[in-house]
Design a protein around this motif. Sequence first.
Motif, short mmCIF file in Angstrom:
data_model
loop_
_atom_site.label_atom_id
_atom_site.label_comp_id
_atom_site.label_asym_id
_atom_site.label_seq_id
_atom_site.Cartn_x
_atom_site.Cartn_y
_atom_site.Cartn_z
N LEU A 19 0.83 -1.21 0.00
CA LEU A 19 0.00 0.00 0.00
C LEU A 19 0.86 1.26 0.00
CD1 LEU A 19 -2.89 1.19 0.22
CD2 LEU A 19 -2.57 1.19 2.69
N ILE A 20 1.95 1.25 0.78
CA ILE A 20 2.84 2.41 0.83
C ILE A 20 3.46 2.66 -0.54
CG2 ILE A 20 5.05 3.23 1.76
CD1 ILE A 20 4.32 1.85 4.40
N HIS A 21 3.80 1.59 -1.24
CA HIS A 21 4.38 1.72 -2.58
C HIS A 21 3.41 2.40 -3.56
CE1 HIS A 21 6.88 0.80 -6.03
NE2 HIS A 21 5.85 0.22 -6.63
N ARG A 22 2.10 2.19 -3.33
CA ARG A 22 1.09 2.76 -4.23
C ARG A 22 0.73 4.19 -3.87
NH1 ARG A 22 -3.24 -2.28 -4.35
NH2 ARG A 22 -1.97 -3.74 -5.59
N MET A 23 1.14 4.64 -2.66
CA MET A 23 0.78 5.99 -2.23
C MET A 23 1.44 7.04 -3.11
SD MET A 23 0.92 5.92 1.94
CE MET A 23 -0.29 5.03 2.90
N LYS A 24 0.67 8.05 -3.49
CA LYS A 24 1.20 9.15 -4.30
C LYS A 24 1.79 10.24 -3.43
CE LYS A 24 -2.06 8.32 -8.09
NZ LYS A 24 -3.15 8.91 -8.92
N SER A 25 1.28 10.36 -2.21
CA SER A 25 1.73 11.42 -1.30
C SER A 25 3.03 11.00 -0.59
CB SER A 25 0.66 11.72 -0.26
OG SER A 25 1.16 12.54 0.77
N ALA A 26 4.08 11.81 -0.75
CA ALA A 26 5.35 11.53 -0.06
C ALA A 26 5.19 11.65 1.45
CB ALA A 26 6.42 12.50 -0.56
N GLU A 27 4.35 12.58 1.88
CA GLU A 27 4.11 12.77 3.32
C GLU A 27 3.40 11.56 3.90
OE1 GLU A 27 4.36 14.60 6.94
OE2 GLU A 27 5.24 15.26 5.04
N GLY A 28 2.45 11.02 3.12
CA GLY A 28 1.72 9.83 3.57
C GLY A 28 2.64 8.62 3.70
N ARG A 29 3.56 8.46 2.74
CA ARG A 29 4.53 7.35 2.80
C ARG A 29 5.42 7.48 4.03
NH1 ARG A 29 7.12 6.56 -3.24
NH2 ARG A 29 5.20 5.97 -4.34
N LYS A 30 5.90 8.71 4.25
CA LYS A 30 6.80 8.95 5.38
C LYS A 30 6.11 8.65 6.71
CE LYS A 30 9.72 12.57 7.38
NZ LYS A 30 10.13 13.99 7.29
N LYS A 31 4.86 9.08 6.83
CA LYS A 31 4.11 8.86 8.07
C LYS A 31 3.85 7.37 8.30
CE LYS A 31 -0.04 10.35 10.54
NZ LYS A 31 -1.28 11.17 10.48
N ALA A 32 3.49 6.66 7.24
CA ALA A 32 3.20 5.23 7.35
C ALA A 32 4.45 4.44 7.73
CB ALA A 32 2.63 4.70 6.04
N LEU A 33 5.58 4.78 7.09
CA LEU A 33 6.85 4.10 7.40
C LEU A 33 7.30 4.40 8.82
CD1 LEU A 33 8.84 4.56 4.07
CD2 LEU A 33 8.04 2.39 5.06
N ALA A 34 7.12 5.65 9.26
CA ALA A 34 7.51 6.02 10.63
C ALA A 34 6.68 5.26 11.66
CB ALA A 34 7.34 7.53 10.82
N THR A 35 5.40 5.05 11.34
CA THR A 35 4.51 4.33 12.26
C THR A 35 4.95 2.88 12.41
OG1 THR A 35 2.68 5.76 11.57
CG2 THR A 35 2.10 3.73 12.71
N CYS A 36 5.41 2.29 11.32
CA CYS A 36 5.74 0.86 11.32
C CYS A 36 7.18 0.56 11.70
CB CYS A 36 5.47 0.26 9.93
SG CYS A 36 3.76 0.35 9.41
N SER A 37 8.08 1.50 11.47
CA SER A 37 9.51 1.21 11.64
C SER A 37 9.87 0.82 13.06
CB SER A 37 10.34 2.42 11.20
OG SER A 37 10.00 3.56 11.95
N SER A 38 9.25 1.48 14.05
CA SER A 38 9.56 1.16 15.45
C SER A 38 9.20 -0.29 15.76
CB SER A 38 8.78 2.09 16.39
OG SER A 38 9.14 3.43 16.18
#
Length: 324
Positions: free
Chosen positions: A229-248
Amino acid sequence: MYTGNQTSGNQTSSTYFILTGLFDQIKYAVFLYNLTFILFLMALAGNALLIFLIHRDSCLHTPMYFFIHQLSLMDLMYICVTVPKMIVGQVTGDNTISSLGCGVQMFFHLTLAGAEFSLLAAMAYDRYAAICRPLHYQLLMKPRICQVLVSGCWFLGMFDGFVFAPMTLSFPYCHSRKIQNFFCEAPALLKLSCSDTSLYEMLMYLCCVLMLLIPISIISTSYVLILRLIHRMKSAEGRKKALATCSSHMIVVLLFFGTSIYSYMLPRSYHTAKQDIRVSAFYTIITPVLNPIVYSLRNKDVIGAIKRMMPLRKRLREVVNGKT
């Protein structure tokens, strides 16, 4: 009073075991034990702070932080099961532990490890629901469902402890009573048995495979769907937020599951007793220290809760100074 000299004379009838210190026969043992004590205090403070913040701050009353609250509680108990006994043994010079004490330590170790495996899988599902199913998130992760998931995690962990701790201690131990570890861990204890434990070890291995592979499958599936889903996101901000949520959560999963797979799933021939002690130290001491750091320094919500707590502390100090 039991002493180490009695061990060789009466090993069969002894009701005590001897724990190998974490840093025995190491040049800088005193320094390393002091460092371990500091890490222990850091784990206590970090996890206790997270538990307090999540309990107190209404902004953290969400499913994700409910699971982090339980993870911190498990880590707090986890490190308290092993480290205090080791430190006291180093200070007093008495590294013996009774059979009952060994059983209690093993029970809590197995319970907390099993519960944490399941909890990390539940946390991965929570992240999947939040990122991939945002419109249905409130329905999928209702408070009642979260409570059932956490209760199930504790139940599975306690089942593991109630089954394997008594069974491990039921074997006769007529070889050396010295456990090659700094706490009572089932694999290290079984090496001292004078009976055939191969069938029991196979049962334990199969159980560990299930306890590890099922959560790993849930976690892997959740993150494959999230990353797609992150790969399909067009928004760079949305990708960054999603990755930050999961990385921890991904960091915690890699640390805990990696060391557990090494200890419980690899055949004995692939690791030595010294390597086992180091790996055990990593997931019983280092991981409880790192988890609150990972979930606080990398998390804006937790940092915000700490900042909101500062004015309250200042007001309390003013009240105290006013009274004096």
